[in-house]
Design a protein around this motif. Structure first.
Motif, PDB file in Angstrom:
ATOM      1  N   LEU A 164       0.851  -1.299  -0.102  1.00  0.00           N
ATOM      2  CA  LEU A 164      -0.022   0.089  -0.221  1.00  0.00           C
ATOM      3  C   LEU A 164       0.831   1.333   0.014  1.00  0.00           C
ATOM      4  O   LEU A 164       1.239   1.641   1.084  1.00  0.00           O
ATOM      5  N   GLU A 193      -3.421  11.268   4.215  1.00  0.00           N
ATOM      6  CA  GLU A 193      -3.590  10.030   3.924  1.00  0.00           C
ATOM      7  C   GLU A 193      -3.985   9.086   5.254  1.00  0.00           C
ATOM      8  O   GLU A 193      -3.611   9.833   6.382  1.00  0.00           O
ATOM      9  N   THR A 236       2.367  -1.318   4.660  1.00  0.00           N
ATOM     10  CA  THR A 236       1.924  -0.019   4.706  1.00  0.00           C
ATOM     11  C   THR A 236       3.051   0.794   4.629  1.00  0.00           C
ATOM     12  O   THR A 236       3.668   0.885   5.696  1.00  0.00           O
ATOM     13  N   SER A 253      -0.551  -4.965   9.145  1.00  0.00           N
ATOM     14  CA  SER A 253      -0.449  -3.854   8.239  1.00  0.00           C
ATOM     15  C   SER A 253       0.799  -3.223   8.019  1.00  0.00           C
ATOM     16  O   SER A 253       1.137  -2.450   7.048  1.00  0.00           O
ATOM     17  N   SER A 298      -5.082   5.644  -3.398  1.00  0.00           N
ATOM     18  CA  SER A 298      -6.133   4.902  -2.623  1.00  0.00           C
ATOM     19  C   SER A 298      -6.083   3.574  -2.985  1.00  0.00           C
ATOM     20  O   SER A 298      -6.473   3.348  -4.253  1.00  0.00           O
ATOM     21  N   HIS A 299      -5.922   2.364  -2.414  1.00  0.00           N
ATOM     22  CA  HIS A 299      -5.953   1.200  -2.775  1.00  0.00           C
ATOM     23  C   HIS A 299      -6.108   0.285  -1.527  1.00  0.00           C
ATOM     24  O   HIS A 299      -5.875   0.640  -0.477  1.00  0.00           O
ATOM     25  N   SER A 300      -6.379  -0.846  -1.785  1.00  0.00           N
ATOM     26  CA  SER A 300      -6.780  -1.926  -0.642  1.00  0.00           C
ATOM     27  C   SER A 300      -6.201  -3.191  -0.960  1.00  0.00           C
ATOM     28  O   SER A 300      -6.117  -3.674  -1.834  1.00  0.00           O
ATOM     29  N   SER A 309      -7.277  -0.600   4.065  1.00  0.00           N
ATOM     30  CA  SER A 309      -7.418   0.202   2.930  1.00  0.00           C
ATOM     31  C   SER A 309      -6.851   1.520   2.998  1.00  0.00           C
ATOM     32  O   SER A 309      -6.968   2.045   4.339  1.00  0.00           O
ATOM     33  N   ARG A 310      -5.957   1.720   2.197  1.00  0.00           N
ATOM     34  CA  ARG A 310      -4.886   3.160   2.125  1.00  0.00           C
ATOM     35  C   ARG A 310      -6.013   4.168   1.505  1.00  0.00           C
ATOM     36  O   ARG A 310      -6.206   3.954   0.374  1.00  0.00           O
ATOM     37  N   LEU A 322      -5.147   4.889   7.086  1.00  0.00           N
ATOM     38  CA  LEU A 322      -5.124   3.518   6.787  1.00  0.00           C
ATOM     39  C   LEU A 322      -6.364   3.142   7.458  1.00  0.00           C
ATOM     40  O   LEU A 322      -6.533   3.482   8.852  1.00  0.00           O
TER      41      LEU A 322
END
Length: 377
Positions: free
Chosen positions: A19, A192, A185, A181, A24-26, A109-110, A194
């Motif tokens: 991440l 941003e 991460t 995480s 933005s992604h998960s 999810s970031r 998390l």
């Protein structure tokens, strides 16, 4: 635990995506996959992750191997190991036949807010939402069915694998699936956060810092959603660390904290349906040097823009309950908008920089400014 670690090639046949910042992604992992990854972290099998060189490949990622927990023994580390070993006893079924690896999922999810999407705080017309304030209870204990705020470090998890034992570290110890995480991460940027959905609580605890003590097994009865995730959502937002407390009263710093809180508090409508309110408290205070009155206002403003109610826990401070309740009541009674409050903060910070105000006079300044504006109308 060794057997669990050795299952990794079968359980995770492909590499875990990272991440990275600015996007933005998960990632969604099964609880079995997380258990395997954490078993490997315990045995320190992840290569290149112990390097401390600023130029190292993973320099912008938290540590994941548990090597920093070994050696330099302390009571804090003993309590941490009690929580960690309890997690592994549960997921391996080592003590009770009914204990086994949970079969649900956890989503990491970031979330990133681009510069073009940052709110214009000065022009916000929203009013403050409902806020309940209590000196009793905890975010994780009394914030069920709410978005629970993790007072995070920019490297998520903070000192959970070292000697740290404040809110974030305790949160990660009683929900050990959060620790994974740290594997993927990257350091959080200023806009941003998390967001973790589905983490399970495994332990009961008592205390804070040196008083922290692992107590017993926690039977997590939280319902699961259609993805088999526990209906628990935790958001990691990192506050600025103020060595000089006066620095937080510069509007650039206020803007940064507003944007960070808004990033954490906002979300899609499905998220709002499951978690309509925010469970939070003295975010960025104590060791980070934040002013509790200012940080509470910042969170109220961000919650208003995110259109979410808020439950605020002061962790035993009854005097703060009264201060915050009176301020919130004053602002809502006079229908002060977020934009009006922001402009008042601007004026206060300017007066403070000129030496005409003291930080402790923030709430009195707001009351006077709002009353003067109302009477002039």
């Amino acid at each position: 635990m060794a057997g669990l670690a050795l299952e990794l090639p079968e359980v995770c046949p492909k590499g875990i995506p990272l991440l990275r910042t600015g996007k933005s992604h998960s990632i969604t992992l099964s609880q079995k996959q997380i258990a395997c990854l954490l078993a490997n972290a315990f045995f320190c099998t992840f290569p290149y992750r112990n390097a401390t060189n600023p130029q190292a490949e993973y320099a912008e990622y938290p540590s994941i191997n548990f090597h920093s927990l070994f050696g330099r023994w302390s009571e804090r580390k003993m309590q941490k190991f009690r929580a960690i070993f309890h997690y592994f006893r549960v997921v391996t079924g080592a003590e009770k036949k009914e204990w086994k690896v949970p079969e649900g999922l956890v989503t990491f999810s970031r979330e990133y807010i681009s510069e073009s999407s940052i709110p214009s705080w000065k022009r916000c017309s929203e009013h403050l939402t409902i806020v309940t304030i209590s000196s009793e209870g905890t975010i994780e204990g009394d914030g069920q069915d709410m978005l629970q705020v993790d007072f995070a470090c920019s490297l998520v998890g903070g000192g959970v694998l070292a000697s740290g034992l404040v809110q974030e570290e305790i949160l990660f110890l009683v929900h050990p699936e959060l620790i994974v995480s740290r594997l993927f991460t990257e350091k959080l940027g200023d806009t941003e956060c998390l967001r973790i959905t589905g983490a399970q609580q495994y332990s009961e605890y008592y205390g804070f810092k040196d008083d922290f003590m692992w107590l017993d097994h926690h039977e997590d009865k939280t319902e699961r959603d259609e993805w088999l995730r526990r209906k628990r959502q935790i958001v990691a937002i990192d506050a600025l660390d103020f060595k000089n407390p006066k620095d937080q009263f510069h509007m650039k710093k206020v803007d940064r904290e507003l944007n960070k809180a808004y990033c954490g508090f906002t979300g899609d409508r499905e998220t709002h349906f499951y978690y309509p309110a925010i469970a939070t408290g003295n975010w960025g205070c104590e060791v980070f040097g934040g002013d509790v009155q200012l940080k509470a206002l910042i969170q109220m403003m961000a919650a208003a823009l995110a259109q979410r109610k808020m439950a605020y826990f002061t962790f035993g401070d009854k005097e703060l309950v009264q201060e915050l309740w009176q301020m919130h009541h004053f602002l809502t009674l006079r229908k002060v908008t977020v934009g009006r409050l922001y402009r008042t903060l601007e004026h206060f910070c300017h007066a403070l920089s000129k030496g005409n105000q003291r930080a402790s006079e923030l709430y009195n300044y707001i009351r006077t400014a709002v009353k003067d504006t109302t009477s002039s109308i």
